[in-house]
Design a protein around this motif. Sequence first.
Motif, PDB file in Angstrom:
ATOM      1  N   ASP A 196      -1.742   3.492  12.999  1.00 37.40           N
ATOM      2  CA  ASP A 196      -3.206   3.469  13.125  1.00 37.40           C
ATOM      3  C   ASP A 196      -3.927   3.822  11.824  1.00 37.40           C
ATOM      4  O   ASP A 196      -4.906   3.163  11.445  1.00 37.40           O
ATOM      5  N   THR A 197      -3.466   4.864  11.146  1.00 36.93           N
ATOM      6  CA  THR A 197      -4.216   5.386   9.988  1.00 36.93           C
ATOM      7  C   THR A 197      -3.778   4.790   8.654  1.00 36.93           C
ATOM      8  O   THR A 197      -4.479   4.951   7.660  1.00 36.93           O
ATOM      9  N   ILE A 198      -2.644   4.112   8.653  1.00 36.14           N
ATOM     10  CA  ILE A 198      -2.151   3.547   7.389  1.00 36.14           C
ATOM     11  C   ILE A 198      -1.956   2.035   7.490  1.00 36.14           C
ATOM     12  O   ILE A 198      -2.624   1.264   6.793  1.00 36.14           O
ATOM     13  N   ILE A 199      -1.068   1.588   8.367  1.00 36.11           N
ATOM     14  CA  ILE A 199      -0.720   0.162   8.390  1.00 36.11           C
ATOM     15  C   ILE A 199      -1.913  -0.706   8.746  1.00 36.11           C
ATOM     16  O   ILE A 199      -2.248  -1.665   8.027  1.00 36.11           O
ATOM     17  N   HIS A 200      -2.601  -0.389   9.842  1.00 33.59           N
ATOM     18  CA  HIS A 200      -3.731  -1.237  10.236  1.00 33.59           C
ATOM     19  C   HIS A 200      -4.917  -1.094   9.282  1.00 33.59           C
ATOM     20  O   HIS A 200      -5.669  -2.055   9.073  1.00 33.59           O
ATOM     21  N   VAL A 207      -4.675  -0.609   5.978  1.00 33.06           N
ATOM     22  CA  VAL A 207      -4.414  -1.389   4.760  1.00 33.06           C
ATOM     23  C   VAL A 207      -4.476  -2.885   5.069  1.00 33.06           C
ATOM     24  O   VAL A 207      -5.002  -3.669   4.258  1.00 33.06           O
ATOM     25  N   LEU A 208      -3.992  -3.314   6.238  1.00 30.47           N
ATOM     26  CA  LEU A 208      -4.079  -4.733   6.584  1.00 30.47           C
ATOM     27  C   LEU A 208      -5.534  -5.166   6.734  1.00 30.47           C
ATOM     28  O   LEU A 208      -5.937  -6.232   6.248  1.00 30.47           O
ATOM     29  N   GLY A 209      -6.338  -4.321   7.390  1.00 29.11           N
ATOM     30  CA  GLY A 209      -7.762  -4.633   7.523  1.00 29.11           C
ATOM     31  C   GLY A 209      -8.465  -4.633   6.181  1.00 29.11           C
ATOM     32  O   GLY A 209      -9.308  -5.499   5.906  1.00 29.11           O
ATOM     33  N   GLY A 210      -8.106  -3.679   5.322  1.00 32.87           N
ATOM     34  CA  GLY A 210      -8.709  -3.616   3.999  1.00 32.87           C
ATOM     35  C   GLY A 210      -8.364  -4.828   3.157  1.00 32.87           C
ATOM     36  O   GLY A 210      -9.233  -5.396   2.479  1.00 32.87           O
ATOM     37  N   LYS A 219     -10.474   3.464  -1.092  1.00 36.08           N
ATOM     38  CA  LYS A 219     -11.611   2.736  -0.522  1.00 36.08           C
ATOM     39  C   LYS A 219     -11.585   2.710   1.001  1.00 36.08           C
ATOM     40  O   LYS A 219     -12.640   2.789   1.656  1.00 36.08           O
ATOM     41  N   TYR A 220     -10.372   2.609   1.582  1.00 32.12           N
ATOM     42  CA  TYR A 220     -10.270   2.429   3.027  1.00 32.12           C
ATOM     43  C   TYR A 220      -9.743   3.662   3.762  1.00 32.12           C
ATOM     44  O   TYR A 220      -9.326   3.571   4.915  1.00 32.12           O
ATOM     45  N   GLY A 221      -9.813   4.797   3.116  1.00 35.16           N
ATOM     46  CA  GLY A 221      -9.521   6.062   3.796  1.00 35.16           C
ATOM     47  C   GLY A 221      -8.076   6.229   4.214  1.00 35.16           C
ATOM     48  O   GLY A 221      -7.792   6.801   5.268  1.00 35.16           O
ATOM     49  N   ILE A 222      -7.153   5.747   3.386  1.00 38.28           N
ATOM     50  CA  ILE A 222      -5.729   5.861   3.692  1.00 38.28           C
ATOM     51  C   ILE A 222      -5.178   7.093   2.986  1.00 38.28           C
ATOM     52  O   ILE A 222      -5.323   7.236   1.765  1.00 38.28           O
ATOM     53  N   PRO A 223      -4.566   8.018   3.716  1.00 39.71           N
ATOM     54  CA  PRO A 223      -4.139   9.289   3.110  1.00 39.71           C
ATOM     55  C   PRO A 223      -3.064   9.111   2.047  1.00 39.71           C
ATOM     56  O   PRO A 223      -2.044   8.457   2.265  1.00 39.71           O
ATOM     57  N   THR A 224      -3.299   9.715   0.877  1.00 36.49           N
ATOM     58  CA  THR A 224      -2.343   9.665  -0.239  1.00 36.49           C
ATOM     59  C   THR A 224      -2.644  10.830  -1.168  1.00 36.49           C
ATOM     60  O   THR A 224      -3.612  11.573  -0.968  1.00 36.49           O
ATOM     61  N   ALA A 225      -1.850  10.991  -2.198  1.00 31.76           N
ATOM     62  CA  ALA A 225      -2.056  12.076  -3.164  1.00 31.76           C
ATOM     63  C   ALA A 225      -3.203  11.736  -4.111  1.00 31.76           C
ATOM     64  O   ALA A 225      -3.468  10.564  -4.401  1.00 31.76           O
ATOM     65  N   GLU A 255       7.729   9.099  18.104  1.00 28.50           N
ATOM     66  CA  GLU A 255       6.799   8.042  18.516  1.00 28.50           C
ATOM     67  C   GLU A 255       5.354   8.398  18.205  1.00 28.50           C
ATOM     68  O   GLU A 255       4.555   7.538  17.835  1.00 28.50           O
ATOM     69  N   THR A 256       5.002   9.673  18.337  1.00 29.74           N
ATOM     70  CA  THR A 256       3.626  10.109  18.061  1.00 29.74           C
ATOM     71  C   THR A 256       3.294   9.922  16.581  1.00 29.74           C
ATOM     72  O   THR A 256       2.224   9.404  16.220  1.00 29.74           O
ATOM     73  N   LEU A 257       4.206  10.330  15.722  1.00 33.15           N
ATOM     74  CA  LEU A 257       3.985  10.212  14.287  1.00 33.15           C
ATOM     75  C   LEU A 257       3.959   8.742  13.870  1.00 33.15           C
ATOM     76  O   LEU A 257       3.153   8.338  13.019  1.00 33.15           O
ATOM     77  N   LEU A 258       4.829   7.939  14.459  1.00 27.25           N
ATOM     78  CA  LEU A 258       4.867   6.518  14.141  1.00 27.25           C
ATOM     79  C   LEU A 258       3.554   5.844  14.530  1.00 27.25           C
ATOM     80  O   LEU A 258       3.042   4.983  13.801  1.00 27.25           O
TER      81      LEU A 258
END
Length: 428
Positions: free
Chosen positions: A253-257, A259-262, A116-122, A245-248
């Motif tokens: 940005d694309t996962i943690i925030h 899912v928290l916003g969702g 629903k919130y565009g978080i990358p997964t399989a 640091e770039t990957l973190l």
Amino acid sequence: MDTVINVLLIGNGGREHALAWGMAKSPNLGRLYIAPGNPGTALCGTNVTLDTADFEAVTGFIVENEIGLTVVGPEQPLVDGISDYLNERGHKVFGPSAAAARLEGSKSFAKAIMQKYGIPTAGYKRFAFEELEDAVHFLEHTDTWPMVLKADGLAGGKGVFICEDKQDAINRLRLMSENPAMNASGSLIIEEFMEGEEVSVFAVTDGREARILHPAQDHKRIGDGDTGLNTGGMGAYAPAPLMDETLLKEVEDTIIHRVLGGMQREGTPYRGVLYVGLMITENGPKVVEFNCRFGDPECQVLVPGLESDLLELLLAAVEGTLGETEVALSKDHYCCVVMASLGYPEAYEKGKRITGLDELSGDVPLFHSGTTESGGEIITSGGRVLSVIGSGRSLEKAVESAYEQVKKIHFDKAYYRSDIGKKGLLLK
């Protein structure tokens, strides 16, 4: 934070020993109680006999002992709603609500949130166990292998199976359907297999703000070279060099925030620690799973790597003040080697006398997992017995230190992997 508070810590494993050890260093800690704890946590506070599945009894203990914060270690009480029960009665608790803990308690719920919130997964399909033949039909007509079968609910870290071909998957599917622990949730997930390297990121959050700890890499399989059965974890190290640091920042940005916003938009804000299990694929980081608690054995390398006050950090997440709280992480590296009972994760013997514990050296103690005390001696009482920690200015030094400590400890039929941290060393 300048108020002294009493703390109740729920759990009895290596994770809880690490949390107790970390909180015991805080100048703001009054009395620390651990329910039920183990011989290691007894060195940090007071172990208490308390039925933590009886929320009314837990509440009574909190009131009687003027507990200012309850910290929940394992996932089961969280999924069962202990945070809701305590919060409704005005008691502060570190750990998500039952609704938010569904991110771990229900893999299909977590997948739906990610979708629903565009978080990358399989990619995945969900099947009820009563639709077993539909699942078999799906597997028979799938051309992409391997595939991953996952029990939808909690399975103690042992509900995930990588299947190499159709027959392997169909056989495993039928075994899962016959296992009460696997089919208790009523359904399973069939998921695309993701190629890449696994790594875990842990974020302490108040529902809006997040403070990220060292990335860690766990070793799930029982055997060297990641062979054999899945376990609760045979070792870990941090920080994992796989995550720069770039990957973190991308994960944040694309996962943690997201899912928290969702979860906020769903009306079930997530507060506590969010454990993000990741696969670093050629297309970037993707979520393998979410967990609603600190990992074990990852916690055993994360807590020593935290220079900030652990108790202050946990309380800030509970009180919604993480925005005012900074986190300082050590520049050292940490390695945890789990010493287990031979036979784990299947049948193993208990009651073996442990020697050599008084010969250990180093800044970080080992953490007890499956031990008990009898007649003044420490004996084995579980599959994963001890988490032995090494530290150093480099990962190589941390690994070397951990295995030096392991060699000092002895009990009959002790088993441990000899390659913890090897993947990280190859990436250096």
